[in-house]
Design a protein around this motif. Structure first.
Motif, PDB file in Angstrom:
ATOM      1  N   VAL A  87       0.689  -1.255  -0.044  1.00  0.00           N
ATOM      2  CA  VAL A  87       0.187   0.162   0.075  1.00  0.00           C
ATOM      3  C   VAL A  87       0.916   1.381   0.111  1.00  0.00           C
ATOM      4  O   VAL A  87       0.356   2.256  -0.473  1.00  0.00           O
ATOM      5  CB  VAL A  87      -0.917  -0.001   1.273  1.00  0.00           C
ATOM      6  N   ASP A  88       2.063   1.149   0.571  1.00  0.00           N
ATOM      7  CA  ASP A  88       3.113   2.213   0.761  1.00  0.00           C
ATOM      8  C   ASP A  88       3.827   2.588  -0.637  1.00  0.00           C
ATOM      9  O   ASP A  88       4.661   2.157  -0.742  1.00  0.00           O
ATOM     10  CB  ASP A  88       3.927   2.287   1.958  1.00  0.00           C
ATOM     11  N   ASP A  89       3.266   3.489  -1.269  1.00  0.00           N
ATOM     12  CA  ASP A  89       3.771   3.755  -2.843  1.00  0.00           C
ATOM     13  C   ASP A  89       5.452   4.398  -2.791  1.00  0.00           C
ATOM     14  O   ASP A  89       6.224   4.319  -3.471  1.00  0.00           O
ATOM     15  CB  ASP A  89       2.853   4.640  -3.585  1.00  0.00           C
ATOM     16  N   GLU A  90       5.680   4.921  -1.526  1.00  0.00           N
ATOM     17  CA  GLU A  90       7.038   5.577  -1.277  1.00  0.00           C
ATOM     18  C   GLU A  90       8.150   4.279  -1.068  1.00  0.00           C
ATOM     19  O   GLU A  90       9.403   4.537  -1.316  1.00  0.00           O
ATOM     20  CB  GLU A  90       7.050   6.281   0.144  1.00  0.00           C
ATOM     21  N   LEU A  91       7.582   2.870  -0.921  1.00  0.00           N
ATOM     22  CA  LEU A  91       8.328   1.973  -0.895  1.00  0.00           C
ATOM     23  C   LEU A  91       8.842   1.436  -2.284  1.00  0.00           C
ATOM     24  O   LEU A  91       9.846   0.366  -2.423  1.00  0.00           O
ATOM     25  CB  LEU A  91       7.873   0.878   0.077  1.00  0.00           C
ATOM     26  N   GLU A  92       7.926   1.831  -3.327  1.00  0.00           N
ATOM     27  CA  GLU A  92       8.335   1.161  -4.488  1.00  0.00           C
ATOM     28  C   GLU A  92       9.469   1.278  -5.230  1.00  0.00           C
ATOM     29  O   GLU A  92      10.261   0.108  -5.443  1.00  0.00           O
ATOM     30  CB  GLU A  92       7.260   1.630  -5.555  1.00  0.00           C
ATOM     31  N   ASP A  93      10.545   2.154  -5.066  1.00  0.00           N
ATOM     32  CA  ASP A  93      11.558   2.139  -5.708  1.00  0.00           C
ATOM     33  C   ASP A  93      12.617   1.166  -5.012  1.00  0.00           C
ATOM     34  O   ASP A  93      13.296   0.319  -5.596  1.00  0.00           O
ATOM     35  CB  ASP A  93      12.444   3.614  -5.601  1.00  0.00           C
ATOM     36  N   PHE A  94      12.525   1.148  -3.565  1.00  0.00           N
ATOM     37  CA  PHE A  94      12.981   0.399  -2.816  1.00  0.00           C
ATOM     38  C   PHE A  94      12.921  -1.216  -3.088  1.00  0.00           C
ATOM     39  O   PHE A  94      13.749  -1.917  -3.203  1.00  0.00           O
ATOM     40  CB  PHE A  94      13.407   0.811  -1.279  1.00  0.00           C
ATOM     41  N   ILE A  95      11.494  -1.427  -3.034  1.00  0.00           N
ATOM     42  CA  ILE A  95      11.152  -2.714  -3.582  1.00  0.00           C
ATOM     43  C   ILE A  95      11.912  -3.335  -4.782  1.00  0.00           C
ATOM     44  O   ILE A  95      12.373  -4.296  -4.783  1.00  0.00           O
ATOM     45  CB  ILE A  95       9.675  -2.853  -3.269  1.00  0.00           C
ATOM     46  N   ARG A  96      11.516  -2.757  -5.770  1.00  0.00           N
ATOM     47  CA  ARG A  96      11.948  -2.997  -7.024  1.00  0.00           C
ATOM     48  C   ARG A  96      13.548  -3.186  -7.190  1.00  0.00           C
ATOM     49  O   ARG A  96      13.934  -4.169  -7.786  1.00  0.00           O
ATOM     50  CB  ARG A  96      11.522  -1.895  -7.924  1.00  0.00           C
ATOM     51  N   GLU A  97      14.322  -2.386  -6.429  1.00  0.00           N
ATOM     52  CA  GLU A  97      15.937  -2.493  -6.221  1.00  0.00           C
ATOM     53  C   GLU A  97      16.093  -3.807  -5.621  1.00  0.00           C
ATOM     54  O   GLU A  97      16.819  -4.393  -6.205  1.00  0.00           O
ATOM     55  CB  GLU A  97      16.339  -1.181  -5.492  1.00  0.00           C
ATOM     56  N   ASN A  98      15.471  -4.142  -4.669  1.00  0.00           N
ATOM     57  CA  ASN A  98      15.526  -5.435  -4.125  1.00  0.00           C
ATOM     58  C   ASN A  98      15.049  -6.719  -4.866  1.00  0.00           C
ATOM     59  O   ASN A  98      15.901  -7.688  -4.904  1.00  0.00           O
ATOM     60  CB  ASN A  98      14.957  -5.492  -2.564  1.00  0.00           C
ATOM     61  N   LEU A  99      13.994  -6.704  -5.498  1.00  0.00           N
ATOM     62  CA  LEU A  99      13.787  -7.534  -6.369  1.00  0.00           C
ATOM     63  C   LEU A  99      14.651  -7.746  -7.554  1.00  0.00           C
ATOM     64  O   LEU A  99      15.017  -9.069  -7.931  1.00  0.00           O
ATOM     65  CB  LEU A  99      12.306  -7.435  -6.903  1.00  0.00           C
ATOM     66  N   ALA A 100      15.283  -6.648  -7.877  1.00  0.00           N
ATOM     67  CA  ALA A 100      16.122  -6.940  -8.958  1.00  0.00           C
ATOM     68  C   ALA A 100      17.717  -7.406  -8.591  1.00  0.00           C
ATOM     69  O   ALA A 100      18.222  -8.010  -9.596  1.00  0.00           O
ATOM     70  CB  ALA A 100      16.387  -5.583  -9.864  1.00  0.00           C
ATOM     71  N   SER A 101      17.806  -7.493  -7.245  1.00  0.00           N
ATOM     72  CA  SER A 101      18.998  -8.036  -6.770  1.00  0.00           C
ATOM     73  C   SER A 101      18.921  -9.496  -6.641  1.00  0.00           C
ATOM     74  O   SER A 101      20.030 -10.141  -6.383  1.00  0.00           O
ATOM     75  CB  SER A 101      19.238  -7.208  -5.475  1.00  0.00           C
ATOM     76  N   SER A 102      17.746 -10.096  -6.890  1.00  0.00           N
ATOM     77  CA  SER A 102      17.647 -11.524  -6.706  1.00  0.00           C
ATOM     78  C   SER A 102      17.530 -12.370  -8.020  1.00  0.00           C
ATOM     79  O   SER A 102      16.632 -11.977  -8.953  1.00  0.00           O
ATOM     80  CB  SER A 102      16.738 -11.806  -5.547  1.00  0.00           C
ATOM     81  N   PRO A 103      18.041 -13.452  -7.778  1.00  0.00           N
ATOM     82  CA  PRO A 103      17.956 -14.467  -9.024  1.00  0.00           C
ATOM     83  C   PRO A 103      16.419 -14.758  -9.102  1.00  0.00           C
ATOM     84  O   PRO A 103      16.018 -15.348 -10.026  1.00  0.00           O
ATOM     85  CB  PRO A 103      18.705 -15.636  -8.747  1.00  0.00           C
ATOM     86  N   HIS A 104      15.648 -14.746  -7.886  1.00  0.00           N
ATOM     87  CA  HIS A 104      14.226 -15.000  -8.301  1.00  0.00           C
ATOM     88  C   HIS A 104      13.171 -13.776  -8.210  1.00  0.00           C
ATOM     89  O   HIS A 104      12.068 -13.855  -8.280  1.00  0.00           O
ATOM     90  CB  HIS A 104      13.912 -15.698  -6.849  1.00  0.00           C
ATOM     91  N   GLY A 105      13.573 -12.577  -8.447  1.00  0.00           N
ATOM     92  CA  GLY A 105      13.003 -11.697  -8.573  1.00  0.00           C
ATOM     93  C   GLY A 105      11.995 -11.682  -9.853  1.00  0.00           C
ATOM     94  O   GLY A 105      10.969 -10.926  -9.729  1.00  0.00           O
TER      95      GLY A 105
END
Length: 211
Positions: A87-105
């Motif tokens: 729900v928190d749109d301010e977290l979107e960039d941080f989340i996408r950065e973390n997903l991109a760092s994983s082989p399972h993202g």
């Protein structure tokens, strides 16, 4: 759970993948409520439960930093997909950065918005596994929608269901504590699920839909 037991468990379970260690560290450095991150012990449990259930399609309510979504994605079979809602749109960039760092993202599809609103896009019996870890005041509402979205034989996991022990206190409860209590009372004898609670960290409820 004492610090000594916590350290003992951490040293006697499968190691935390390096990208998840990084996400956990960054979450605690950058975000105010860093302790909300699932972390090593619960993360390995989520991965293990997912590996056992082998869901092709999963749903998570409450992405936070993306740690738990990646643990579930790690345990999913080839071709599996997890949709996660934050729900928190301010977290979107941080989340996408973390997903991109994983082989399972690549297995994770992020949705930004209110969970109950976003869930309207999916049909009944669409998911094999649903993980609830969002607004505690709405756990009953989440469950009432999730029980239709998950397939018969599928699983619903709910986090924080012991809520720091507040569920057994007799004093006046906060809205969040009351939401957890109402959820726990609802699923305890619900005719459509089998129910178990793991006293892991803050409590993890495992529900299996039987009808």
């Amino acid at each position: 759970m004492t610090p000594e037991l916590d350290e003992y468990i951490n040293s006697h379970i499968s190691p935390e993948p390096k990208e998840l260690y990084r996400i956990d560290r960054l979450t605690n450095l950058r975000l105010v409520n860093g302790r909300m991150c699932s972390g090593h012990i619960q993360g390995r449990m989520l991965k293990m439960l997912t590996s056992m259930a082998q869901p092709k399609k999963a749903l998570e309510l409450g992405t936070f930093s993306g740690y738990s979504a990646l643990c579930i994605a790690e345990g999913m079979p080839e071709g599996g997909v997890i949709d996660t809602i934050e729900v928190d749109d301010e977290l979107e960039d941080f989340i996408r950065e973390n997903l991109a760092s994983s082989p399972h993202g690549g297995k994770v599809h992020l949705h930004i918005g209110d969970a109950m609103t976003v869930m309207k896009q999916w049909n009944n019996d669409e998911f094999d596994l649903i993980f609830i870890d969002a607004d505690k005041r709405k756990y009953v509402d989440y469950f009432n929608r999730a029980i239709d979205l998950v397939k018969t034989g599928g699983y619903i996991l709910a986090d924080n269901t012991l809520w720091d022990g507040h569920v057994v206190e007799s004093c006046r409860h906060s809205a969040q504590t009351q939401g957890i209590i109402d959820f726990n009372n609802l699923v305890a004898n619900h005719p459509r699920v089998e129910t178990a609670i793991l006293p892991l960290r803050d409590g993890l409820t495992i529900l299996r839909k039987i009808k």
